[in-house]
Design a protein around this motif. Structure first.
Motif, PDB file in Angstrom:
ATOM      1  N   LEU A 325      -0.215   7.169  29.936  1.00 26.87           N
ATOM      2  CA  LEU A 325       0.366   6.243  28.964  1.00 26.87           C
ATOM      3  C   LEU A 325      -0.666   5.913  27.895  1.00 26.87           C
ATOM      4  CD1 LEU A 325       2.075   3.683  31.408  1.00 26.87           C
ATOM      5  CD2 LEU A 325       3.267   5.328  29.948  1.00 26.87           C
ATOM      6  N   ALA A 326      -0.199   5.678  26.673  1.00 23.95           N
ATOM      7  CA  ALA A 326      -1.080   5.249  25.590  1.00 23.95           C
ATOM      8  C   ALA A 326      -0.269   4.441  24.593  1.00 23.95           C
ATOM      9  CB  ALA A 326      -1.735   6.448  24.912  1.00 23.95           C
ATOM     10  N   VAL A 327      -0.912   3.470  23.952  1.00 21.76           N
ATOM     11  CA  VAL A 327      -0.224   2.566  23.042  1.00 21.76           C
ATOM     12  C   VAL A 327      -0.770   2.743  21.623  1.00 21.76           C
ATOM     13  CG1 VAL A 327       0.279   0.148  22.501  1.00 21.76           C
ATOM     14  CG2 VAL A 327       0.158   0.896  24.885  1.00 21.76           C
ATOM     15  N   ILE A 333       3.407   5.817  24.023  1.00 18.74           N
ATOM     16  CA  ILE A 333       3.498   7.259  24.246  1.00 18.74           C
ATOM     17  C   ILE A 333       3.429   7.514  25.744  1.00 18.74           C
ATOM     18  CG2 ILE A 333       2.468   9.505  23.744  1.00 18.74           C
ATOM     19  CD1 ILE A 333       1.341   8.298  21.198  1.00 18.74           C
ATOM     20  N   ILE A 334       4.319   8.371  26.237  1.00 22.71           N
ATOM     21  CA  ILE A 334       4.482   8.572  27.674  1.00 22.71           C
ATOM     22  C   ILE A 334       4.258  10.042  28.008  1.00 22.71           C
ATOM     23  CG2 ILE A 334       6.044   8.291  29.640  1.00 22.71           C
ATOM     24  CD1 ILE A 334       7.630   6.298  27.815  1.00 22.71           C
ATOM     25  N   GLY A 335       3.234  10.321  28.794  1.00 22.10           N
ATOM     26  CA  GLY A 335       2.993  11.667  29.290  1.00 22.10           C
ATOM     27  C   GLY A 335       3.684  11.848  30.630  1.00 22.10           C
ATOM     28  N   ILE A 350       6.232  15.283  26.970  1.00 17.50           N
ATOM     29  CA  ILE A 350       5.771  14.046  26.343  1.00 17.50           C
ATOM     30  C   ILE A 350       6.945  13.394  25.633  1.00 17.50           C
ATOM     31  CG2 ILE A 350       5.076  15.195  24.188  1.00 17.50           C
ATOM     32  CD1 ILE A 350       2.646  13.275  24.134  1.00 17.50           C
ATOM     33  N   THR A 351       7.014  12.070  25.696  1.00 20.68           N
ATOM     34  CA  THR A 351       8.051  11.331  25.007  1.00 20.68           C
ATOM     35  C   THR A 351       7.465  10.018  24.525  1.00 20.68           C
ATOM     36  OG1 THR A 351      10.341  10.532  25.159  1.00 20.68           O
ATOM     37  CG2 THR A 351       8.943  10.190  27.092  1.00 20.68           C
ATOM     38  N   LYS A 352       8.280   9.173  23.932  1.00 23.76           N
ATOM     39  CA  LYS A 352       7.773   7.891  23.446  1.00 23.76           C
ATOM     40  C   LYS A 352       8.906   6.896  23.319  1.00 23.76           C
ATOM     41  CE  LYS A 352       8.262   8.005  18.457  1.00 23.76           C
ATOM     42  NZ  LYS A 352       7.600   7.612  17.220  1.00 23.76           N
ATOM     43  N   THR A 353       8.538   5.630  23.153  1.00 21.24           N
ATOM     44  CA  THR A 353       9.488   4.579  22.820  1.00 21.24           C
ATOM     45  C   THR A 353       8.824   3.679  21.794  1.00 21.24           C
ATOM     46  OG1 THR A 353      10.870   2.795  23.686  1.00 21.24           O
ATOM     47  CG2 THR A 353       8.720   3.058  24.689  1.00 21.24           C
ATOM     48  N   SER A 354       9.592   3.121  20.890  1.00 17.52           N
ATOM     49  CA  SER A 354       9.039   2.250  19.848  1.00 17.52           C
ATOM     50  C   SER A 354       8.750   0.858  20.407  1.00 17.52           C
ATOM     51  CB  SER A 354      10.019   2.139  18.675  1.00 17.52           C
ATOM     52  OG  SER A 354      10.140   3.364  18.004  1.00 17.52           O
ATOM     53  N   LEU A 385      -4.036  10.773  28.064  1.00 22.41           N
ATOM     54  CA  LEU A 385      -3.766  10.481  26.658  1.00 22.41           C
ATOM     55  C   LEU A 385      -4.809   9.497  26.148  1.00 22.41           C
ATOM     56  CD1 LEU A 385       0.092   9.865  26.843  1.00 22.41           C
ATOM     57  CD2 LEU A 385      -0.989  11.716  25.548  1.00 22.41           C
ATOM     58  N   LEU A 386      -5.172   9.621  24.876  1.00 22.13           N
ATOM     59  CA  LEU A 386      -6.062   8.635  24.259  1.00 22.13           C
ATOM     60  C   LEU A 386      -5.672   8.456  22.802  1.00 22.13           C
ATOM     61  CD1 LEU A 386      -9.683   7.793  24.727  1.00 22.13           C
ATOM     62  CD2 LEU A 386      -9.021   8.440  22.409  1.00 22.13           C
ATOM     63  N   VAL A 387      -5.505   7.192  22.396  1.00 19.22           N
ATOM     64  CA  VAL A 387      -5.234   6.834  21.006  1.00 19.22           C
ATOM     65  C   VAL A 387      -6.517   6.279  20.409  1.00 19.22           C
ATOM     66  CG1 VAL A 387      -3.964   5.251  19.509  1.00 19.22           C
ATOM     67  CG2 VAL A 387      -2.784   6.416  21.373  1.00 19.22           C
TER      68      VAL A 387
END
Length: 434
Positions: A325-327, A333-335, A350-354, A385-387
């Motif tokens: 997971l990463a924000v 963002i979801i791995g 990989i997917t994501k949600t707002s 994951l890394l933001v």
């Protein structure tokens, strides 16, 4: 990444031109780009933030051993290699002839078999880097390679601009305590080897919140140690996050506000930024097995499901288990991946949600507006994951992902050249190979 996509473009062109509604599948096809040359390969399960002289660096274990780059370097091909001769061990290889592969310093005893140590994880706290390594041996009867001994090394680096000073002193932690594998224990079950310990760290955007830990044991009397560089580790009494009832459950830690919580989840992310404390953490709770297809959010005192089929009632569960997971400033963002041994093929993606106006994740996934889900397809597992800057929107910050697959993968859908590190750079506006 997918060779067949090139040949689909012509067939789909008319459909794309004459349709009046957005088709995410066809949109994704148009986002495919030619891959960059692979410069950072291997199973990358951790990307450690580490501050040197006021500047952030990233450290990973990949091909050629310990790799690093300055966070400010936002272009392909900028990862450097830490010299093997400056490490406290020889990087693992199998010596068939006892000649050190032509370098006698690697194998002065002319041992035939496994030589050296493999780096299995890189971690960092506010001042130190940590390397978890393993020595291997050969089980001749079973014909398999198996672990013989784990080690934990640490050092504190200095740097000039974007280059780390390699003249450093390494210290082995728990060297005496782990003489008989008491700290870094492992066991064999059904021909597979499992560790009884855990190594995890907060990896916070705020330097002062970066801490690293070892969980020694996987039973109710397991101990949690906070690492202190070359000084002796400190035994801590952890503050349990939601769902944790025993130290044996702990797999991760994260700061919410000024307090640190310990979680029963390999995937945890907060909305902390370089200048602001976190107000919540998202995590994927283990449910009798390793990992789950659910995500919960907590402020440290209460929690609720974001994605869950049966318990929360807000949304169906995710397609696969959550592995990372990463924000960012506007999304979670979801791995995805799986923890199945010897599967017929890897399931992931990989997917994501707002994030809502209140700054919390929505309860539904959505399509990327770049090529993330094309390059990191459902046939790959996301390990980490890394933001770079969590205060910025997803499209305006560097993002990194370590991906791979199990076995031989699905013919035509995966490539061994794709195993390793991938990145998104705002200047490039797409995901591509590191």
């Amino acid at each position: 990444m997918k060779k067949c996509i090139k040949y689909l473009l012509t067939a789909f062109a008319a459909t794309i031109l004459f349709t009046s509604c957005f088709d995410p599948v066809l949109y994704s096809v148009t986002q495919d780009v030619a891959p960059e040359e692979a410069t950072v390969s291997g199973i990358i399960n951790s990307i450690a933030r580490y501050e040197v002289s006021g500047n952030d660096f990233y450290f990973i274990s990949a091909n050629n051993g310990l790799r690093y780059k300055a966070a400010a370097e936002t272009s392909h091909g900028s990862w450097k290699t830490f010299p093997e001769k400056k490490l406290p061990f020889v990087l693992h290889y199998y010596d068939y002839y006892g000649d050190g592969k032509g370098d006698n310093w690697k194998n002065p005893e002319h041992k035939i078999g496994h030589v050296g140590q493999a780096i299995t994880k890189v971690m960092a706290d506010k001042t130190n880097i940590y390397l978890v390594t393993v020595e291997y041996t050969q089980d001749e009867a079973a014909g398999i390679t198996c672990p013989e001994k784990f080690h934990l090394w640490t050092t504190a680096f200095t740097a000039t601009d974007t280059t780390i000073d390699t003249n450093c002193t390494w210290t082995e932690i728990f060297e005496t305590e782990n003489a008989d594998n008491e700290i870094f224990s492992f066991y064999k079950e059904d021909s597979l080897y499992y560790t009884s310990f855990g190594a995890f760290y907060t990896n916070s955007p705020k330097t002062e919140h970066r801490e690293a830990f070892i969980r020694a044991g996987n039973t109710a009397d397991a101990k949690i140690y906070k690492l202190n560089g070359a000084s002796a580790p400190t035994l801590v009494t952890p503050v349990y996050g939601d769902g944790v009832t025993s130290p044996e459950d702990i797999d991760s830690a994260a700061y919410i506000g000024s307090s640190i919580y310990f979680f029963d989840s390999f995937a945890v992310a907060t909305n902390e930024t370089k200048t602001a404390d976190a107000t919540w953490a998202c995590y994927s709770p283990d449910e009798n097995t390793v990992g789950s297809k659910t995500i919960k959010i907590t402020d440290g005192t209460s929690s609720e499901f974001i994605f869950d089929k049966d318990k929360g009632g807000k949304n169906t569960e995710l397609s696969e288990k959550v592995t990372a997971l990463a924000v960012t400033g506007d999304s979670l963002i979801i791995g995805l991946g799986d923890y199945v041994h010897n599967p017929s093929y890897t399931r992931g993606g990989i997917t994501k949600t707002s994030l809502t106006a209140e700054g919390k994740p929505e309860t539904k996934t959505e399509e990327f507006k770049n090529n993330a889900s094309v390059q990191i397809s459902s046939y790959y597992q996301v390990y980490t994951l890394l933001v770079a800057d969590p205060s910025q929107p997803e499209q305006d910050t560097d993002i990194y992902a370590g991906i791979g697959f199990k076995g031989s993968g699905v013919t035509g859908a995966v490539s061994y050249n794709s195993i390793g590190l991938w990145s998104y750079y705002p200047e490039r506006k797409n995901w591509n190979r590191e």
